[in-house]
Design a protein around this motif. Structure first.
Motif, PDB file in Angstrom:
ATOM      1  N   UNK A  80       0.790  -1.227   0.000  1.00 14.00           N
ATOM      2  CA  UNK A  80       0.000   0.000   0.000  1.00 14.00           C
ATOM      3  C   UNK A  80       0.827   1.285   0.000  1.00 14.00           C
ATOM      4  N   UNK A  81       2.147   1.157  -0.051  1.00 14.47           N
ATOM      5  CA  UNK A  81       3.002   2.350  -0.015  1.00 14.47           C
ATOM      6  C   UNK A  81       2.712   3.299  -1.173  1.00 14.47           C
ATOM      7  N   UNK A  82       2.427   2.767  -2.357  1.00 14.68           N
ATOM      8  CA  UNK A  82       2.250   3.622  -3.526  1.00 14.68           C
ATOM      9  C   UNK A  82       0.956   4.430  -3.483  1.00 14.68           C
ATOM     10  N   UNK A  83       0.008   4.025  -2.628  1.00 13.88           N
ATOM     11  CA  UNK A  83      -1.282   4.717  -2.588  1.00 13.88           C
ATOM     12  C   UNK A  83      -1.370   5.733  -1.460  1.00 13.88           C
ATOM     13  N   UNK A  84      -0.498   5.638  -0.479  1.00 15.65           N
ATOM     14  CA  UNK A  84      -0.696   6.372   0.769  1.00 15.65           C
ATOM     15  C   UNK A  84       0.489   7.265   1.113  1.00 15.65           C
ATOM     16  N   UNK A 123      -6.039  -4.694  -8.265  1.00 13.92           N
ATOM     17  CA  UNK A 123      -5.976  -4.150  -6.908  1.00 13.92           C
ATOM     18  C   UNK A 123      -5.823  -2.631  -6.954  1.00 13.92           C
ATOM     19  N   UNK A 124      -4.923  -2.161  -7.793  1.00 18.13           N
ATOM     20  CA  UNK A 124      -4.699  -0.718  -7.935  1.00 18.13           C
ATOM     21  C   UNK A 124      -5.979  -0.005  -8.345  1.00 18.13           C
ATOM     22  N   UNK A 125      -6.708  -0.551  -9.299  1.00 20.54           N
ATOM     23  CA  UNK A 125      -7.951   0.071  -9.754  1.00 20.54           C
ATOM     24  C   UNK A 125      -8.981   0.153  -8.628  1.00 20.54           C
ATOM     25  N   UNK A 126      -9.085  -0.908  -7.831  1.00 21.63           N
ATOM     26  CA  UNK A 126     -10.062  -0.929  -6.732  1.00 21.63           C
ATOM     27  C   UNK A 126      -9.701   0.094  -5.660  1.00 21.63           C
ATOM     28  N   UNK A 155     -11.827   3.447  -4.596  1.00 20.07           N
ATOM     29  CA  UNK A 155     -12.288   3.639  -3.216  1.00 20.07           C
ATOM     30  C   UNK A 155     -11.875   5.013  -2.695  1.00 20.07           C
ATOM     31  N   UNK A 156     -10.668   5.445  -3.030  1.00 18.83           N
ATOM     32  CA  UNK A 156     -10.193   6.766  -2.599  1.00 18.83           C
ATOM     33  C   UNK A 156     -11.029   7.868  -3.244  1.00 18.83           C
ATOM     34  N   UNK A 196     -16.867  -3.382  -6.020  1.00 24.19           N
ATOM     35  CA  UNK A 196     -16.749  -4.792  -6.418  1.00 24.19           C
ATOM     36  C   UNK A 196     -15.363  -5.044  -7.002  1.00 24.19           C
ATOM     37  N   UNK A 197     -14.682  -6.074  -6.496  1.00 27.13           N
ATOM     38  CA  UNK A 197     -13.276  -6.279  -6.841  1.00 27.13           C
ATOM     39  C   UNK A 197     -13.009  -7.724  -7.236  1.00 27.13           C
ATOM     40  N   UNK A 198     -12.026  -7.886  -8.121  1.00 27.74           N
ATOM     41  CA  UNK A 198     -11.689  -9.216  -8.614  1.00 27.74           C
ATOM     42  C   UNK A 198     -10.235  -9.578  -8.357  1.00 27.74           C
TER      43      UNK A 198
END
Length: 332
Positions: A45-49, A119-122, A126-127, A249-251
């Motif tokens: 999660x480092x790249x998102x936060x 995962x990145x798209x989800x 969400x953000x 919704x995530x895959x």
């Protein structure tokens, strides 16, 4: 506005006894390419936060610090709970520690997730929804009729209902319907939005958590003030009651690694040895033979051996709870 990864690390992992102990819960076991689930969560999660907040407890915070140090991470916030008060309070502590408009991306520390484009798209979706004032949960597309998870019934991103852990027949119906998702235990929202909803639905939890957090010293919460907080999960306190809820919704590939069935499946995918009947040994290279058994696991540690059929993986918690009363040395 900052985006912060709130990592909840207070679990014990009782369904993975004897590998998981109170002194080293499952999220700190280096079973995954020599990494722990805690480390993989942080790095994923480092790249998102912009920042990390670890909400742990007085028994495991040193393990968190060790994993962070081994990952080369020196900058993070830390909140150390004096005693377990469930996820509503744990998340409230994190929300009180940041600015009102800051976005909290809340993740358990013990899930195994494939960190790819899905995962990145989800996470990015969400953000975006959190910035619009929604409280967001992640729904995982089920791959089997799992009875160990809660479910979310959805129409696109609209949540229709939350469902408790179903029996097998109900879970099979959920799978066939196509609009039910596993409840992942991951959330995203602005701090002020969450606290406002918590205050509306569970004012006692809100006030007691606020009082406790305001008395924090050296990152540690007070035991007596903590014990005044009602113990309730964030699902019951907020998620199942708020009108601001959305689901993404995530895959992406996901497992809560909550049982030896999950461990078995992961190890099998990684090429771990099994015999012709699907029997697996974990924890020892001692030659082992299984007679008349299929899909059975033998888990070896220095002071305990567990033998179980894969389909009975959810029952390990009962063994843990019995040993907690009869022989606590074996679970510490």
């Amino acid at each position: 506005m900052k985006i912060l990864n709130v990592i909840l690390s207070g679990g014990v992992g009782s369904r993975l006894w004897p590998l998981s102990r109170k002194s080293q819960p499952k999220q700190y076991l280096p079973l995954f390419e020599n990494k722990t689930l805690f480390q993989k969560t942080v790095n994923r999660n480092l790249e998102f936060c912009d920042e990390i907040i670890i909400v742990g407890n007085c028994e495991n915070y040193l393990l968190s610090r060790k994993d962070l140090d081994n990952s080369g991470i020196r900058e993070y916030k830390e909140i150390i709970e004096a005693c377990p008060r469930n996820t509503a309070a744990a998340i409230a502590f994190a929300a009180f520690s940041v600015g009102p408009s800051d976005i909290l991306f809340v993740t358990p520390s013990d899930h195994l997730i494939e960190n790819g484009e899905m995962y990145k798209n989800s996470v990015e979706r969400s953000i975006q929804l959190a910035k619009e004032g929604f409280i967001v949960t992640f729904g995982l597309k089920p791959t089997k009729p799992e009875t160990g998870f809660g479910y979310i019934e959805a129409d696109g991103e609209e949540v229709k209902s939350f469902r408790e852990k179903p029996n097998l027949t109900t879970a099979e119906g959920f799978l066939k319907s196509g609009n039910f998702y596993w409840n992942s235990g991951m959330f995203c929202f602005q701090a002020s939005v969450f606290l406002e909803e918590l205050k509306n639905f569970e004012p006692d939890v809100y006030l007691a958590s606020k009082n406790c957090f305001e008395s924090i010293e050296n990152r540690k919460l007070d035991f007596d003030l903590s014990m005044k907080i009602p113990s309730i999960s964030v699902d019951y306190a907020v998620m199942e009651r708020t009108k601001k809820i959305k689901v993404v919704p995530s895959k992406f590939e996901w497992s809560d690694m909550g049982s030896f069935e999950s461990i078995y499946d992961h190890f099998l995918n990684q090429g771990h040895n099994v015999d012709l009947y699907g029997n697996m040994v974990i924890g020892t290279s001692i030659h082992s033979e299984f007679l008349g058994l299929k899909n059975t696991l033998l888990i070896y540690t220095d002071d305990a051996i567990l033998i179980l059929k894969k389909e009975n993986a959810q029952d390990v918690k009962k063994v843990f709870e019995r040993l907690e009363l009869e022989n606590p040395r074996l679970i510490n």
